[in-house]
Design an enzyme around this catalytic site. Structure first.
Site, mmCIF file in Angstrom:
data_model
loop_
_atom_site.group_PDB
_atom_site.id
_atom_site.type_symbol
_atom_site.label_atom_id
_atom_site.label_comp_id
_atom_site.label_asym_id
_atom_site.label_seq_id
_atom_site.Cartn_x
_atom_site.Cartn_y
_atom_site.Cartn_z
ATOM 1 N N VAL A 4 -21.225 1.146 -3.309
ATOM 2 C CA VAL A 4 -21.385 -0.289 -3.048
ATOM 3 C C VAL A 4 -22.799 -0.584 -2.550
ATOM 4 C CG1 VAL A 4 -20.580 -2.258 -1.694
ATOM 5 C CG2 VAL A 4 -18.933 -0.553 -2.489
ATOM 6 N N LYS A 28 0.871 -1.176 0.000
ATOM 7 C CA LYS A 28 0.000 0.000 0.000
ATOM 8 C C LYS A 28 0.903 1.220 0.000
ATOM 9 C CE LYS A 28 -4.587 0.622 0.778
ATOM 10 N NZ LYS A 28 -5.779 -0.153 0.546
ATOM 11 N N GLY A 60 -25.763 2.774 4.551
ATOM 12 C CA GLY A 60 -24.947 3.398 3.503
ATOM 13 C C GLY A 60 -25.391 2.944 2.126
ATOM 14 N N GLY A 67 -24.189 4.188 -0.881
ATOM 15 C CA GLY A 67 -23.244 4.799 -1.820
ATOM 16 C C GLY A 67 -22.969 3.859 -2.976
HETATM 17 P P1 NAD Z 1 -19.428 5.821 -0.822
HETATM 18 O O1 NAD Z 1 -18.746 7.011 -0.287
HETATM 19 O O2 NAD Z 1 -19.848 5.790 -2.256
HETATM 20 O O3 NAD Z 1 -20.758 5.526 0.034
HETATM 21 C C1 NAD Z 1 -20.816 5.637 1.426
HETATM 22 C C2 NAD Z 1 -22.250 6.056 1.771
HETATM 23 O O4 NAD Z 1 -22.401 6.017 3.184
HETATM 24 C C3 NAD Z 1 -22.580 7.488 1.316
HETATM 25 O O5 NAD Z 1 -23.787 7.475 0.568
HETATM 26 C C4 NAD Z 1 -22.720 8.241 2.637
HETATM 27 O O6 NAD Z 1 -23.693 9.279 2.583
HETATM 28 C C5 NAD Z 1 -23.156 7.132 3.577
HETATM 29 N N1 NAD Z 1 -22.905 7.411 4.993
HETATM 30 C C6 NAD Z 1 -21.830 8.027 5.556
HETATM 31 N N2 NAD Z 1 -21.981 8.080 6.888
HETATM 32 C C7 NAD Z 1 -23.163 7.491 7.182
HETATM 33 C C8 NAD Z 1 -23.877 7.238 8.381
HETATM 34 N N3 NAD Z 1 -23.410 7.626 9.571
HETATM 35 N N4 NAD Z 1 -25.057 6.598 8.313
HETATM 36 C C9 NAD Z 1 -25.559 6.225 7.117
HETATM 37 N N5 NAD Z 1 -24.933 6.427 5.942
HETATM 38 C C10 NAD Z 1 -23.752 7.065 5.980
HETATM 39 O O7 NAD Z 1 -18.489 4.584 -0.462
HETATM 40 P P2 NAD Z 1 -18.483 3.138 -1.114
HETATM 41 O O8 NAD Z 1 -17.492 3.096 -2.216
HETATM 42 O O9 NAD Z 1 -19.891 2.679 -1.364
HETATM 43 O O10 NAD Z 1 -17.862 2.287 0.076
HETATM 44 C C11 NAD Z 1 -18.618 1.950 1.229
HETATM 45 C C12 NAD Z 1 -17.720 1.248 2.241
HETATM 46 O O11 NAD Z 1 -17.179 0.073 1.661
HETATM 47 C C13 NAD Z 1 -16.512 2.077 2.703
HETATM 48 O O12 NAD Z 1 -16.224 1.754 4.044
HETATM 49 C C14 NAD Z 1 -15.391 1.587 1.814
HETATM 50 O O13 NAD Z 1 -14.125 1.760 2.421
HETATM 51 C C15 NAD Z 1 -15.746 0.121 1.694
HETATM 52 N N6 NAD Z 1 -15.199 -0.518 0.486
HETATM 53 C C16 NAD Z 1 -15.545 -0.061 -0.743
HETATM 54 C C17 NAD Z 1 -15.039 -0.678 -1.882
HETATM 55 C C18 NAD Z 1 -15.415 -0.214 -3.272
HETATM 56 O O14 NAD Z 1 -15.198 -0.961 -4.242
HETATM 57 N N7 NAD Z 1 -15.999 0.971 -3.430
HETATM 58 C C19 NAD Z 1 -14.173 -1.789 -1.749
HETATM 59 C C20 NAD Z 1 -13.858 -2.257 -0.463
HETATM 60 C C21 NAD Z 1 -14.380 -1.608 0.644
#
Ligand code: NAD
Length: 354
Positions: free
Chosen positions: A182, A80, A178, A180
């Site tokens: 994912v 990393k 959440g 977002g």
């Molecule tokens: P993202 O930023 O697109 O979505 C996160 C969502 O969570 C947002 O819509 C935000 O408004 C919401 N949120 C934040 N705080 C909140 C709360 N207190 N209560 C309710 N909702 C809340 O992120 P993502 O890419 O969807 O990733 C989500 C999680 O998965 C993260 O922890 C990320 O590290 C992990 N992750 C993502 C990936 C990937 O491929 N994107 C891969 C591995 C791990």
């Protein structure tokens, strides 16, 4: 700064401190273990308070990648990198090109990808100086979120099968925190499989979309832990599983995409002691890195989405194996995952010469 005595130092094979005064770049690249192959791992840009904080983060994150790659059965090691800087103020072409040259200087031992604070475009800029980049748009696998969501969906299937004895998700209630990148893809797959959704997000538009398009029930952000559901899927923040959450949680399965879900390692044992099944975060959320790994396969095969998603789906069986091992040894699933991963790489491993 003493590296070998650092609490997060875990026989990392190489730690490079990268400085380019012309562009202002200050970065650290940590390669934890290369026994399975070159290290594939994201680059995080963050306004760390100081170098010590950046070092702690990169040592911990790079070690995590070794375990993640091993359990995802990738021909990669763990590494990393971190760039010390504010992603909203300090980005420049010169900075990313300098970072690309440092990656190039490692001769392929490290393949850099996107992480917090970085965009695909930033990695593409690095790609002008080095071929050792992954997760780029042109000819690549693109946005990793659909693959991550697909892996989480498979993981929820496995956890429901193991904990509830149910062969399908039909009628199973899943509380998703959440919506977002994912979370929304996950909700769609769950809905198609007949699951009943309870959702929350700080973003009301995302919630309205899940209600309208998927028939989800919406709850306030602070009510998701106590929502009536069999499965809790954290897809927003880390450290959501703490003492209070374990006391209040209605669900018997915890399975979601968020990184570092356990506030402390002891919460893995606390979940088990309370009769809940935890799908270890770094196993269930590996879909994105599995997908990206199909871009850079040794032998130069072109990216094939079907093959990549079939690989992602193996998260289901990996989790079933971890659950079975945890039951047999009487240990938390988080510990069973670590132990299984450790059978798949050589300690203090440097890649064998070809
Ligand atoms: P993202 O930023 O697109 O979505 C996160 C969502 O969570 C947002 O819509 C935000 O408004 C919401 N949120 C934040 N705080 C909140 C709360 N207190 N209560 C309710 N909702 C809340 O992120 P993502 O890419 O969807 O990733 C989500 C999680 O998965 C993260 O922890 C990320 O590290 C992990 N992750 C993502 C990936 C990937 O491929 N994107 C891969 C591995 C791990």
């Amino acid at each position: 700064m003493p590296l070998f005595d650092h609490p997060e130092f875990d026989e990392h094979v190489e730690v490079a401190f990268c400085r380019d005064p012309a562009s202002g770049l200050k970065a650290i690249i940590a390669l934890h273990n290369l026994s399975r192959g070159p290290a594939l791992g994201g680059c995080r840009m963050w306004p760390y308070a100081d170098e010590a904080e950046a070092l702690t983060d990169v040592l911990r994150l790079s070690r995590g990648m070794t375990y993640k790659s091993a359990l995802a059965d990738l021909p990669y090691g763990g590494g990393k990198s971190v760039i010390i800087g504010d992603p909203r103020a300090d980005k420049s072409e010169a900075l990313f090109r300098a970072m690309g040259r440092f990656v190039e200087s490692l001769g392929g031992r490290y393949i850099i990808a996107e992480d917090v604070g970085m965009s695909v475009a930033d990695i593409e800029t690095m790609g002008r100086e080095t071929a050792h980049v992954a997760g780029v748009a042109a000819g690549g696998s693109g946005d990793p979120s659909p693959a991550t969501a697909w892996g989480v969906f498979q993981g929820i299937r496995a956890a429901v099968r193991h904990r509830l004895g149910a062969e399908t998700l039909d009628g199973v209630r899943v509380a998703v925190q959440g919506l977002g990148s994912v979370g929304f893809h996950l909700c769609r797959a769950l809905s198609e499989a007949g699951a009943r959704l309870v959702v929350t997000d700080l973003n009301q538009q995302a919630v309205a979309r899940a209600v309208d398009e998927l028939g989800a029930e919406a709850v306030a952000p602070d009510a998701i832990v106590t929502a009536e559901a069999e499965v809790f899927a954290p897809c927003a923040l880390g450290a959501v599983i703490d003492d209070l959450a374990i006391e209040r949680l209605k669900a018997v399965v915890v399975a979601g995409s968020a990184n570092n879900q356990l506030a402390a390692p002891r919460h893995g044992a606390a979940l088990r002691d309370s009769g809940r099944l935890y799908a270890p975060d770094y196993v269930i959320n590996a879909g994105g890195v599995i997908n990206i790994s199909h871009e850079t396969r040794p032998g130069g095969r072109p990216y094939d989405k079907q093959a990549a998603f079939a690989h992602v789906a193996k998260i289901h069986d990996t989790l079933l194996e971890i659950f079975a091992r945890a039951d047999k040894a009487g240990i938390p699933t988080s510990e069973a995952a670590d132990r299984l991963a450790e059978t798949r790489f050589k300690p203090a491993g440097l890649a064998a010469a070809a």
